[in-house]
Design an enzyme around this catalytic site. Structure first.
Site, PDB file in Angstrom:
ATOM      1  N   ASN A   1      -8.089  -2.603  -6.284  1.00  0.00           N
ATOM      2  CA  ASN A   1      -8.312  -1.255  -6.513  1.00  0.00           C
ATOM      3  C   ASN A   1      -8.114  -1.109  -8.060  1.00  0.00           C
ATOM      4  O   ASN A   1      -6.947  -1.071  -8.516  1.00  0.00           O
ATOM      5  CB  ASN A   1      -6.900  -0.427  -5.587  1.00  0.00           C
ATOM      6  CG  ASN A   1      -6.913   0.951  -6.058  1.00  0.00           C
ATOM      7  OD1 ASN A   1      -7.874   1.492  -6.386  1.00  0.00           O
ATOM      8  ND2 ASN A   1      -5.865   1.728  -5.569  1.00  0.00           N
TER       9      ASN A   1
ATOM     10  N   GLY B   1       3.034  -0.027  -8.761  1.00  0.00           N
ATOM     11  CA  GLY B   1       2.684  -0.048 -10.408  1.00  0.00           C
ATOM     12  C   GLY B   1       4.508   0.262 -11.060  1.00  0.00           C
ATOM     13  O   GLY B   1       4.279   0.452 -12.074  1.00  0.00           O
TER      14      GLY B   1
ATOM     15  N   GLU C   1      -1.586   7.432  -4.403  1.00  0.00           N
ATOM     16  CA  GLU C   1      -1.893   8.438  -5.431  1.00  0.00           C
ATOM     17  C   GLU C   1      -2.758   9.783  -5.003  1.00  0.00           C
ATOM     18  O   GLU C   1      -2.658  10.749  -5.778  1.00  0.00           O
ATOM     19  CB  GLU C   1      -2.496   7.610  -6.521  1.00  0.00           C
ATOM     20  CG  GLU C   1      -1.539   6.892  -7.222  1.00  0.00           C
ATOM     21  CD  GLU C   1      -2.103   5.453  -7.859  1.00  0.00           C
ATOM     22  OE1 GLU C   1      -3.015   5.395  -7.948  1.00  0.00           O
ATOM     23  OE2 GLU C   1      -1.471   4.574  -7.933  1.00  0.00           O
TER      24      GLU C   1
ATOM     25  N   GLU D   1       1.692   0.227   1.697  1.00  0.00           N
ATOM     26  CA  GLU D   1       2.077   0.049   0.232  1.00  0.00           C
ATOM     27  C   GLU D   1       3.273   1.077  -0.114  1.00  0.00           C
ATOM     28  O   GLU D   1       3.281   2.204  -0.139  1.00  0.00           O
ATOM     29  CB  GLU D   1       0.964   0.696  -0.360  1.00  0.00           C
ATOM     30  CG  GLU D   1      -0.387  -0.065  -0.436  1.00  0.00           C
ATOM     31  CD  GLU D   1      -1.186   0.281  -1.426  1.00  0.00           C
ATOM     32  OE1 GLU D   1      -1.521  -0.897  -2.251  1.00  0.00           O
ATOM     33  OE2 GLU D   1      -1.716   1.161  -1.794  1.00  0.00           O
TER      34      GLU D   1
ATOM     35  N   LYS E   1      -8.545   1.817  -9.538  1.00  0.00           N
ATOM     36  CA  LYS E   1      -8.233   3.080  -9.943  1.00  0.00           C
ATOM     37  C   LYS E   1      -9.000   3.665 -11.115  1.00  0.00           C
ATOM     38  O   LYS E   1     -10.286   3.400 -11.168  1.00  0.00           O
ATOM     39  CB  LYS E   1      -6.773   2.998 -10.339  1.00  0.00           C
ATOM     40  CG  LYS E   1      -5.667   2.483  -9.141  1.00  0.00           C
ATOM     41  CD  LYS E   1      -4.264   2.565  -9.354  1.00  0.00           C
ATOM     42  CE  LYS E   1      -3.358   1.852  -8.241  1.00  0.00           C
ATOM     43  NZ  LYS E   1      -2.020   1.961  -8.336  1.00  0.00           N
TER      44      LYS E   1
ATOM     45  N   HIS F   1      -4.544   6.386  -0.024  1.00  0.00           N
ATOM     46  CA  HIS F   1      -3.807   5.790  -1.175  1.00  0.00           C
ATOM     47  C   HIS F   1      -2.747   6.978  -1.598  1.00  0.00           C
ATOM     48  O   HIS F   1      -2.861   8.073  -1.538  1.00  0.00           O
ATOM     49  CB  HIS F   1      -4.530   5.316  -2.301  1.00  0.00           C
ATOM     50  CG  HIS F   1      -4.093   4.594  -3.215  1.00  0.00           C
ATOM     51  ND1 HIS F   1      -3.114   4.984  -4.121  1.00  0.00           N
ATOM     52  CD2 HIS F   1      -3.924   3.169  -3.372  1.00  0.00           C
ATOM     53  CE1 HIS F   1      -2.447   3.934  -4.905  1.00  0.00           C
ATOM     54  NE2 HIS F   1      -2.840   2.952  -4.251  1.00  0.00           N
TER      55      HIS F   1
ATOM     56  N   SER G   1       2.816  -3.713  -6.635  1.00  0.00           N
ATOM     57  CA  SER G   1       3.282  -4.993  -7.548  1.00  0.00           C
ATOM     58  C   SER G   1       3.016  -6.206  -6.885  1.00  0.00           C
ATOM     59  O   SER G   1       4.007  -7.238  -7.271  1.00  0.00           O
ATOM     60  CB  SER G   1       4.710  -4.655  -7.975  1.00  0.00           C
ATOM     61  OG  SER G   1       5.050  -3.220  -8.622  1.00  0.00           O
TER      62      SER G   1
HETATM   63  P1  PGA Z   1      -0.060  -2.146  -8.034  1.00  0.00           P
HETATM   64  O1  PGA Z   1      -0.760  -1.077  -7.250  1.00  0.00           O
HETATM   65  O2  PGA Z   1      -0.438  -3.594  -7.742  1.00  0.00           O
HETATM   66  O3  PGA Z   1      -0.260  -1.662  -9.601  1.00  0.00           O
HETATM   67  O4  PGA Z   1       1.415  -1.970  -7.861  1.00  0.00           O
HETATM   68  C1  PGA Z   1      -1.190  -1.181  -5.831  1.00  0.00           C
HETATM   69  C2  PGA Z   1      -1.888  -0.088  -5.283  1.00  0.00           C
HETATM   70  O5  PGA Z   1      -1.745   1.140  -5.744  1.00  0.00           O
HETATM   71  O6  PGA Z   1      -3.036  -0.379  -4.498  1.00  0.00           O
END
Ligand code: PGA
Length: 252
Positions: free
Chosen positions: A9, A174, A98, A168, A11, A96, A214
């Site tokens: 992803n 992140g 976000e 997640e 983003k 997601h 992460s």
């Molecule tokens: P990250 O993001 O690997 O940077 O923690 C995962 C995601 O948002 O799908």
């Protein structure tokens, strides 16, 4: 055996030339030796070109990061599931964290997006996961159960064949904090149990459940060694071809 999947992803990252370079690097590094499906989710703008770039490589798929709740019309800035499907994209990420937290997408909104995507025969990566406060209150399972029940489990068992679930935990996205392999496995087994309860054994056995938060080239192998973890949804580490391909090679 369930499919193994590693999805990137991206983003809101990468300009167009950077996008092209990263996809080319990825395709060069990944080869038939990888038995994992690779899914790439860049910004909408690059999807049509991504479809062209990956068309000759089997096992690599294009994915949108979102789609509209609406079919078409006066919705400035939105992109419909139909448009996504019309350029040859196979997957779409829905739910997601976000989108949930920055854009106010609740379970009801996400159910509409799920229906739009399914209506266009897109495959879904449906994201679920608790916030830190939920885990601290030991409410993580109830939170994930409600997300799945309210947005996804109205689908038929047949439609579920096109669904990948991504667990997640929001506190791990992140942040550099990863769920321990045991914490992740526990939730994945819980989700598989819900699939068994709401559908049947075969849906539970065949639905891939990815871990995200992460996940990187250092911790992927241990996470992926767990029986109910079928791969990863990768944010930060998917922006680097070597790291992403190393993650895709992490299955024993
Ligand atoms: P990250 O993001 O690997 O940077 O923690 C995962 C995601 O948002 O799908």
């Amino acid at each position: 055996m369930r499919r193994k999947i590693v999805a990137g992803n991206w983003k809101m990252n990468k300009t167009q030339p950077e996008f092209k370079l990263l996809v080319e690097q990825l395709l060069k590094l990944s080869n038939d030796a990888i038995r994992t499906d690779i899914i790439i989710a860049p910004p909408y703008l690059y999807l049509e070109q991504l479809v062209d770039l990956v068309s000759k490589t089997s096992g690599v798929y294009a994915c949108a990061q979102n789609c509209s709740t609406e079919k078409a019309g006066a919705f400035t800035g939105e992109v419909s599931a139909e448009m996504i499907a019309s350029v040859g994209v196979e997957y779409v990420i829905i739910g997601h964290s976000e989108r949930r937290s920055f854009f106010g997408e609740d379970n009801e909104v996400l159910a509409k997006k799920v229906n739009m995507a399914v209506g266009e025969n897109l495959k879904l990566i449906f994201c679920c996961g608790e916030q830190l406060k939920d885990r601290e209150a030991k409410d993580q399972e109830a939170t994930v159960r409600d997300q799945l029940k309210e947005s996804l489990f109205h689908l038929s068992a047949d439609a579920m064949k096109n669904v990948v679930i991504a667990y997640e935990p929001v506190w791990a996205i992140g942040t550099g904090l990863t769920a321990t392999p045991d914490q992740a496995q526990e939730m994945h087994a819980f989700i598989r149990g819900l699939l068994m309860k709401h559908y049947d054994d075969s849906t539970a056995e065949s639905t891939p459940i990815l871990y995200g938060g992460s996940c990187n080239e250092k911790n992927a192998a241990e996470l992926f060694s767990k029986s109910d973890i079928d791969g990863g949804l990768i944010g930060g580490a998917s922006l680097d071809a070597e790291k992403f391909v190393a993650i895709a090679r992490s299955f024993a």
